[in-house]
Design an enzyme around this catalytic site. Structure first.
Site, short mmCIF file in Angstrom:
data_model
loop_
_atom_site.label_atom_id
_atom_site.label_comp_id
_atom_site.label_asym_id
_atom_site.label_seq_id
_atom_site.Cartn_x
_atom_site.Cartn_y
_atom_site.Cartn_z
N HIS A 74 1.11 -1.15 0.37
CA HIS A 74 0.31 0.11 -0.27
C HIS A 74 0.59 0.80 0.38
O HIS A 74 0.78 1.66 -1.17
CB HIS A 74 -0.77 0.21 0.95
N TRP A 77 4.20 5.66 4.87
CA TRP A 77 3.10 6.50 6.15
C TRP A 77 3.77 7.05 6.64
O TRP A 77 4.36 6.65 7.51
CB TRP A 77 1.75 6.64 6.48
N GLU A 132 0.63 8.32 -3.64
CA GLU A 132 1.20 7.37 -2.30
C GLU A 132 1.82 8.48 -2.55
O GLU A 132 3.02 9.18 -1.05
CB GLU A 132 2.03 5.74 -2.05
N LYS A 135 0.79 12.43 -1.89
CA LYS A 135 0.23 12.24 0.15
C LYS A 135 1.15 11.71 1.02
O LYS A 135 1.20 12.92 2.07
CB LYS A 135 -1.30 11.20 0.01
#
Length: 408
Positions: A74, A77, A132, A135
């Site tokens: 994914h 982060w 990705e 952000k």
């Protein structure tokens, strides 16, 4: 996939207009993110405010993405140390040509891997990668252009994607779950405790799981970083501020369509996955029990937070400062019974105990771990220390622990 001769590949690579990257700032004695007690001003060597880095993974089944026996990426982060986060921190660097950037830096192997393991559920991989990066990637302080010597435009992009892929390669979620008997199924369901225990056993620390429509579909692994994302050490850590969307029971883990891939988790050259290990006098924690049964004589080593921490002694209690008891496993029905020098072992009033008046319970095994009622997870009020022993229960308590069979 087309197969090229070595001469064609070489010619193709020579024809690429490769960019010449600068170098990330050299960091001397960097601090570990989220562990500082005073403010750190050098955010090129200290990730802040996004100091808790999450490597997040998908399990997509409708439609399926990636190999049928692997999770997919994914992202990476940068959460704050309390679980909150910033997003889309630098619109001027929200690049919309990720593939072209990676190609310009000669990252063809990285792109090939991403095309298999970092894939969009709607088939638009480029837009997914752009999202990705824009952000999350732009919010990683150590990837700022000012953190490079001789900065070449966009060179932080390959650093972001390469680091994310490198981390993902050390986190084989499919194998971690399968080793605990948790495999994709159209009919079986699992508890959140079973799933998180299997992942924690492999990772060494708790992880966060997410579900959609009652089915497991995401895993979040948390790290603090000592130094920069480019050159620092990723240190596994318990999550702070993240919550799970999964129910406690009845979780589906649906199968994917498509083909499997040969998977393995290589030894990490850049990620520290260290945990402290306490052993009793019988030492080694090398599982030798079969996936579905134990037989003969052996020890039951306690595994918690990814490390061996003591073992079971003859009364069936958990101990860290003495000699491990020898248990005898004897086939019975669809599993086996256990016996120590105290007598037969069984589950009585939710407690694991061994004694002359105990009625033997038929246990099973999963991935080399003792299993009861379909779960390899047991519980205690605390991790024992010194001369303290802890009772083992099948009822949820403060500490989760599994027991790994070691044949004598």
């Amino acid at each position: 996939m087309a197969i090229f001769t070595s001469q064609v590949v070489a010619a193709f690579l020579l024809a690429l207009p490769l960019a010449h990257a600068g170098s990330p700032k050299t960091c001397s004695n960097p601090q570990l993110s989220c562990q500082n007690t005073t403010a750190v001003s050098d955010t090129c060597c200290f990730n802040a405010p996004g100091g808790q880095l999450l490597q997040t993974q998908f399990w997509d089944t409708s439609p399926s993405t990636g190999p049928s026996n692997s999770w997919t990426i994914h992202g990476l982060w940068p959460d704050h140390c309390d679980g909150t986060y910033d997003s889309s921190c630098d619109p001027s660097r929200a690049y919309t040509n990720i593939t072209a950037i990676l190609q310009s830096y000669g990252k063809t192997d990285l792109l090939s891997y991403m095309n298999e393991f970092w894939v969009d559920i709607n088939g638009d991989d480029e837009s997914f990668w752009e999202h990705e990066w824009g952000k999350h990637g732009t919010c990683i302080s150590t990837l700022a252009p000012s953190c490079y010597t001789g900065y070449t435009p966009q060179e932080e992009v390959p650093d972001f994607f390469q680091k994310t892929v490198d981390l993902f390669k050390t986190l084989d979620s499919y194998t971690a779950l399968a080793s605990a008997g948790i495999v994709p199924s159209s009919s079986a369901t699992y508890t959140a405790a079973q799933i998180t225990a299997a992942l924690e056993s492999a990772f060494g620390y708790p992880v966060t799981i997410q579900c959609s429509s009652g089915a497991l579909d995401e895993i979040w692994y948390s790290f603090d970083v000592q130094g920069s994302v480019q050159t620092g050490t990723f240190v596994p850590t318990p999550p702070v501020g993240q919550t799970s969307s999964c129910s406690s029971t009845g979780i589906k883990y649906l199968p994917k369509s498509g083909s499997p891939v040969s998977t393995s988790v290589p030894s990490s050259t850049h990620t520290t996955l260290s945990t402290s290990t306490k052993t009793t006098s019988s030492a080694s924690s090398s599982p030798t029990g079969g996936s579905g049964t134990f037989s003969g004589s052996g020890y039951l080593n306690a595994i918690t937070s990814g490390s061996q921490t003591g073992c079971l002694i003859s009364a069936g209690t958990w101990y860290t400062s003495g000699t491990c008891a020898t248990y005898t496993a004897t086939a019975s029905g669809s599993g086996f019974t256990l016996k120590s020098s105290k007598g037969s072992c069984g589950i009585s009033s939710s407690k694991f105990t061994c004694g002359s008046s105990v009625t033997a319970t038929v246990f099973t095994a999963s991935g080399g771990y003792l299993s009861y009622g379909g779960s390899t997870m047991f519980y205690a009020a605390a991790v024992p220390s010194g001369s303290t022993q802890e009772a083992i229960s099948t009822t949820s308590n403060s500490v989760s622990v599994s027991f790994e069979w070691q044949s004598k």
